[in-house]
Design a protein around this motif. Structure first.
Motif: not given
Length: 211
Positions: A111-138
């Motif tokens: 992916x070029x970017x991960x778009x993750x404007x969630x209203x609520x997350x207990x942690x938000x694992x996709x954000x960490x997975x994207x950053x670990x993959x070198x993908x910036x996160x919005x």
């Protein structure tokens, strides 16, 4: 209160484009040429904002970077199911459904970017997975998400589609900014690991036992 931050699988790592062409080909995806949303299709994930912001991008960017949605089917309210159907019909969005972990890691990495404007997350694992993959996160500033992304994230209000579109556009068109966010995300991800999570958890148990 003790917080034991999660880690993510080593499958989530930067990958060369040539290593992604084959696994992405069945979906008609090109490495670095799509935006990604990951999560169950339900209101909490705020898919409506992702769709609305993507719709506000210049048509050239929408065609070059379709919005790819990966996740199990939850419950889609009418408020954005129609919007999603229109985007699918126009070729601006693709829904891949649930994907196994190994393939998900490749999709994230491409992916070029991960778009993750969630209203609520207990942690938000996709954000960490994207950053670990070198993908910036919005992402949004809701709940735990700022604790995960820190200064590496590009933050948007959960109901401001215009501002979200502007942030996405800037990251797509400014290679220097995209690279800076990519590097910041990789560095931030290094602070999280399952080993650290286990160590913090074990330490809490030890403290409880001796108290």
């Amino acid at each position: 209160l003790v917080v034991a931050p999660l880690g993510c699988s080593e499958r989530f790592q930067p990958r060369a484009a040539e290593d992604l062409h084959e696994p992405l080909q069945p979906f008609g995806l090109v490495p670095g040429q799509y935006l990604l949303c990951v999560g169950t299709l339900e209101p909490r994930k705020n898919l409506q904002l992702s769709l609305s912001a993507h719709q506000r991008l210049p048509e050239s960017l929408r065609r070059q970077y379709p919005l790819v949605i990966v996740g199990m089917a939850g419950w889609l309210p009418e408020s954005y199911s129609q919007q999603l159907q229109q985007a699918l019909a126009a070729g601006f969005a693709r829904v891949l459904g649930y994907q196994p972990d190994a393939l998900l890691a490749q999709i994230v990495s491409g992916a070029r970017l991960l778009i993750f404007p969630s209203l609520y997350e207990g942690f938000g694992l996709p954000v960490l997975e994207a950053m670990s993959s070198g993908v910036p996160v919005v992402l949004s500033r809701r709940a735990s998400l700022p604790e995960v992304a820190g200064g590496a994230g590009s933050y948007v209000d959960v109901d401001d589609e215009m501002a979200c579109a502007e942030v996405i556009t800037q990251l797509l068109e400014d290679q220097q900014l995209w690279q800076a966010k990519r590097s910041a995300g990789l560095a931030r991800a290094q602070q999280f690991s399952w080993q650290r999570c286990a160590a913090v958890t074990a330490d809490v148990y030890r403290q409880v036992m001796v108290s």
